[in-house]
Each structure stands twice: as structure tokens, then as C-alpha cells.
Scaffold this active site. Structure first.
Site, PDB file in Angstrom:
ATOM      1  N   ASN A   1      91.812  47.060  53.050  1.00 26.19           N
ATOM      2  CA  ASN A   1      90.444  46.695  53.414  1.00 26.19           C
ATOM      3  C   ASN A   1      90.369  45.194  53.664  1.00 26.19           C
ATOM      4  OD1 ASN A   1      89.851  45.355  50.781  1.00 26.19           O
ATOM      5  ND2 ASN A   1      90.085  47.440  50.010  1.00 26.19           N
TER       6      ASN A   1
ATOM      7  N   ASP B   1      89.898  53.627  47.666  1.00 23.47           N
ATOM      8  CA  ASP B   1      89.473  54.859  46.992  1.00 23.47           C
ATOM      9  C   ASP B   1      90.504  55.972  47.127  1.00 23.47           C
ATOM     10  OD1 ASP B   1      86.994  53.823  46.126  1.00 23.47           O
ATOM     11  OD2 ASP B   1      86.136  54.172  48.113  1.00 23.47           O
TER      12      ASP B   1
ATOM     13  N   LYS C   1     109.980  54.725  58.943  1.00 22.12           N
ATOM     14  CA  LYS C   1     108.835  54.433  59.789  1.00 22.12           C
ATOM     15  C   LYS C   1     108.475  55.652  60.632  1.00 22.12           C
ATOM     16  CE  LYS C   1     107.306  51.486  63.598  1.00 22.12           C
ATOM     17  NZ  LYS C   1     107.682  50.404  64.529  1.00 22.12           N
TER      18      LYS C   1
ATOM     19  N   PRO D   1      93.200  56.449  41.205  1.00 21.23           N
ATOM     20  CA  PRO D   1      92.579  56.333  39.885  1.00 21.23           C
ATOM     21  C   PRO D   1      91.432  55.329  39.928  1.00 21.23           C
ATOM     22  CG  PRO D   1      94.688  55.178  39.923  1.00 21.23           C
ATOM     23  CD  PRO D   1      94.599  55.964  41.193  1.00 21.23           C
ATOM     24  N   ASP D   2      90.406  55.572  39.134  1.00 19.72           N
ATOM     25  CA  ASP D   2      89.247  54.679  39.051  1.00 19.72           C
ATOM     26  C   ASP D   2      89.520  53.662  37.939  1.00 19.72           C
ATOM     27  OD1 ASP D   2      86.740  53.480  38.513  1.00 19.72           O
ATOM     28  OD2 ASP D   2      85.729  55.204  39.431  1.00 19.72           O
ATOM     29  N   ILE D   3      89.877  52.452  38.331  1.00 20.45           N
ATOM     30  CA  ILE D   3      90.335  51.450  37.368  1.00 20.45           C
ATOM     31  C   ILE D   3      89.232  51.050  36.411  1.00 20.45           C
ATOM     32  CG2 ILE D   3      91.264  49.115  37.105  1.00 20.45           C
ATOM     33  CD1 ILE D   3      92.658  49.521  39.827  1.00 20.45           C
TER      34      ILE D   3
ATOM     35  N   PHE E   1      81.927  45.622  40.200  1.00 21.25           N
ATOM     36  CA  PHE E   1      81.316  45.134  41.434  1.00 21.25           C
ATOM     37  C   PHE E   1      80.934  46.338  42.294  1.00 21.25           C
ATOM     38  CE2 PHE E   1      82.503  40.957  40.342  1.00 21.25           C
ATOM     39  CZ  PHE E   1      81.948  40.071  41.263  1.00 21.25           C
TER      40      PHE E   1
ATOM     41  N   LYS F   1      76.314  53.480  39.771  1.00 26.35           N
ATOM     42  CA  LYS F   1      77.674  53.143  39.332  1.00 26.35           C
ATOM     43  C   LYS F   1      77.679  52.695  37.881  1.00 26.35           C
ATOM     44  CE  LYS F   1      81.696  50.487  40.893  1.00 26.35           C
ATOM     45  NZ  LYS F   1      82.241  49.623  41.985  1.00 26.35           N
TER      46      LYS F   1
ATOM     47  N   LYS G   1      79.773  55.235  35.403  1.00 21.15           N
ATOM     48  CA  LYS G   1      81.043  54.724  34.880  1.00 21.15           C
ATOM     49  C   LYS G   1      80.898  54.042  33.521  1.00 21.15           C
ATOM     50  CE  LYS G   1      82.949  54.233  39.518  1.00 21.15           C
ATOM     51  NZ  LYS G   1      83.784  53.450  40.451  1.00 21.15           N
TER      52      LYS G   1
END
Length: 404
Positions: free
Chosen positions: A214, A283, A293, A309-311, A327, A341, A345
Site C-alpha cells: 500500500n 489485510d 517469477k 492475522p490482525d496484529i 489507527f 474498530k 478489537k
């Protein structure tokens, strides 16, 4: 280690040793300063090296010991200038009568006297000598001269001496000197806290040359790490790929993927008081990574993705969870999504920003955010990420205190 020493976290202490039997105490002083979180570098005069070995002090400080004025291994051979600029505080312990005389005369005939001439940092002197030498008028005049120059004189203590005499001249004990060092610094809002921050993007490999990522630059996370260190915290920055210089006084751990970032974060748990998840974590990742390649053979290509995984959620649900800040980079319904969120979480705070707005967010030097908690929200208008980081650290520190 007493709480008063918390203000030493991340401070740069240059410890100079001169010739005297009290040099053995400087080994314990080094240990205490390091335990309090200070970065300690040591300079030995030739006479000091007759009483204690450089290897001992190197092992305790974790840094090479400096002995020579013109060091060919130092940058441009000007080690005294490097050290003089590096130090927040210069402490000479023990300081012999000879060294005090040379320093009062403005001499620069070895590394230690030279860096004392070159530094802008506060200089403190811990005298150590025979009681008769301390009482001598010439020593008294030299000490007065140093005090008039703005140097601190710490001690000496009174008691039995190695030569068999008793009286003033003993170097203060390591604990006393460590506490005096701490009084030279204001205690920051995060003094003594262990802080872990994630920053930057993650990269999820497709094949050996391609990846999913990203636009995150890491600027916000790096600014937060620098601000937390300035506030007195011991900071570990876990960074995805980012072309930024590591912030000073911060331990940098480099990772690529979300799984590597989670592994690094979990290693911090148990010793972490505050976790700030500023990284833009992918995500999803490819279900499998091609060993070679992938060639452009077809008009279309399908890549199967699986959830990463959701850290931040993993950290927040850990039995030894720290105060956890997430964030939320959103393009619509920013506060609504941030509050969702926060609740989903089980976070303590969420810092929300609208990345759809031009001029802020990803790759920008500025940002504007809303800090969302369970009971309120606070808007912080657009400003530089460095200023914003300091504001956020102060706000988080206020929330953190009731939890400690």
C-alpha cells in the site's frame, strides 16, 4: 532501581574515568546508568586504564571504550568532536586532582580534557583523591574555577580512604551519582515506560519479484517513535519497508510481511506498557507464493488471497496486554468506522484520519486526526506529523497514567 532514575531513559551519558582507585566504583555506576535506560559511553585516561580495564567497562556499557585523542577508527579521526556532540551529560568519575587542575587550566592534552572543551553538554565532576590533596588550596582554587565555568561538583564524600587516611576525598557512591545524573533531566511524560510502535506498510509476496502493498510511507509511525523517545520512553519501532532514517534513541526492528510484524510484536509483550499500531498492514496475502517469477502468459490472472492475522487485535486480547492504540485510515464515515474498530478489537484508543482528503495521510508530511475513546473523541486539526506525534504522545500519556 529507584523511580527517580526514570528520567535517565534514552539519555546519553559520557562517563570519563581518570586515575584513581575509585575507578572500580565506576563499573557499578555504569551498570546502574544502563539499568535505568541511559546510553553510556566511556572515556579512559591512560592513568585510569591502570586501575580498570577497558574490556570490563565495554562489557558493562555495551559500547567501545575510548582512550585516544586521535582515533583512526573514529569518523575523520576526530573522535573527541563526535563524542562531545553526542553527550547529553558529561560526568567525570573519578576526577583526580591532576585532571581537575588540567581542566581548570583549559588544557586539552588528552581525549577527556579535549572533549570537555568541545562539548556544549553539562559537565559534572566527582572528585576522588587523598584528603590532604582535597584540602590543598590549589585544588580548592581549581574547583572554584570549574564551578565558575558552570560545572557541577558532586562530592566528595567523607570517610576512610584506601591509603589509610580518613576525611574528605572519597568519590560518592554509584547510587548517589546515578541519582544526581537523573536530576539533570526533566522527567518526561513517558519516563520509564516501554513502548512498542508499528509503522510503514507490509509487503505480501506473490512471487520472488512481486508483492501486494500500500501507499504508507511510515512517516506517522516514525514521528510517534521519535516523540515517545523524547518523552522518556524506551521505544521499539517495528517497521515495514520504509525509506526513512531510524529515529534517534529508538530500537528499530525491520520486517516485511504482516506475519513477521506480528511475530516481532508478540516478542515485545510482557515487557510492553504501550502498543501503538500505526502500520498500514495488508489485510490479505496470497494463499501461496510462486517459487519462480510468474510469466505473463495469459490475458488474465487470478490470485487467491487469504486473510492476514490482525496484529492490533491480537495484542489487545493478549493476557499481558499493554495499553493498546490503533489507527483507522478511512475514506468515509471516519468516526463511525473508528468507533466500530475500537469496540470490535477492544482497543483503548483509536486514532482516525480521512485518507481521502488531499494533503494529509499517506505519503504526506501533514495529517489531521480524531482520537476516539470509549467515552469521548478529540479532534486535532491539520499540522505536521512531527507536531501531531508530540500532541498524540502527550494525550496518550495522560490516558496511560491511570493504568499504571
Amino acid at each position: 532501581m529507584t523511580q527517580v532514575l526514570d528520567s535517565l531513559t534514552n539519555k546519553r551519558i559520557l562517563l570519563g574515568l581518570t586515575g584513581g582507585i575509585a575507578a572500580y566504583k565506576s563499573a557499578e555506576l555504569t551498570r546502574q546508568l544502563k539499568t535505568a535506560g541511559a546510553d553510556v559511553r566511556i572515556v579512559l585516561t591512560p592513568a585510569a586504564a591502570e586501575f580498570i580495564t577497558p574490556l570490563t567497562l565495554q562489557a558493562l556499557s555495551g559500547n567501545p571504550v575510548h582512550q585516544y585523542l586521535l582515533d583512526p577508527e573514529a569518523e575523520a579521526g576526530m573522535g573527541h568532536i563526535e563524542l562531545a556532540k553526542w553527550a547529553d551529560l558529561v560526568l567525570i568519575a573519578p576526577a583526580s586532582a591532576d585532571f581537575i587542575a588540567r581542566l581548570a587550566a583549559g588544557m586539552g592534552n588528552d581525549l577527556l580534557t579535549t572533549l570537555c572543551l568541545a562539548t556544549d553538554a553539562q559537565i559534572a565532576i566527582a572528585p576522588a583523591m587523598n584528603q590532604a590533596m582535597w584540602r590543598d588550596q590549589r585544588t580548592a582554587d581549581n574547583v572554584d574555577a570549574l564551578e565558575k565555568l558552570g560545572m557541577e561538583i558532586w562530592g566528595p564524600g567523607v570517610g576512610d580512604q584506601a591509603c589509610g587516611d580518613s576525611g574528605p576525598g572519597r568519590m560518592l557512591e554509584p547510587q548517589q551519582l546515578a541519582e544526581l545524573c537523573a536530576t539533570e533531566f526533566e522527567q518526561g511524560t513517558l519516563s520509564g515506560q516501554q513502548v512498542c510502535i508499528t509503522a510503514g506498510p507490509t509487503r505480501e509476496a506473490i512471487d520472488p519479484v512481486r508483492y501486494i502493498s500500500n501507499h504508507s510511507s511510515g512517516k506517522m509511525g516514525y514521528a510517534l517513535a521519535e516523540a515517545a523517545a523524547e518523552a522518556g520512553a524506551k521505544v521499539t519501532l517495528i517497521s515495514g519497508p520504509a525509506s526513512l532514517a531510524p529515529p534517534p534513541r529508538v530500537e528499530l526492528v525491520r520486517v516485511d510481511s504482516a506475519q513477521e510484524m506480528l511475530d516481532a510484536a508478540e516478542k515485545q509483550l510482557g515487557n510492553c506498557d504501550l502498543f501503538i499500531a500505526a502500520a498500514a498492514v495488508a489485510d490479505y496475502r496470497p494463499a501461496s507464493v510462486a517459487e519462480q517469477k510468474i510469466k505473463k502468459n495469459n490475458e488474465q490472472m487470478t490470485i487467491e488471497l487469504v486473510k492476514n492475522p490482525d496484529i492490533v487485535a491480537t495484542v489487545a486480547s493478549h493476557p499481558q496486554r499493554p495499553f493498546t492504540v490503533g489507527f483507522a485510515a478511512e475514506t468515509e464515515k471516519v468516526i463511525e468506522h473508528a468507533r466500530g474498530k475500537l469496540e470490535r478489537k477492544k482497543l483503548d484508543l483509536v486514532i482516525a484520519n480521512d485518507v481521502a482528503q488531499p494533503g494529509i495521510g499517506f505519503n504526506s508530511d501533514e495529517n489531521a486526526v480524531t482520537v476516539v475513546s470509549a467515552d469521548d473523541q478529540q479532534r486535532i486539526d491539520q499540522t505536521s506529523k512531527h507536531k501531531l506525534a508530540r500532541t498524540l504522545v502527550e494525550l496518550i500519556a495522560q490516558r496511560l497514567k491511570p493504568n499504571n
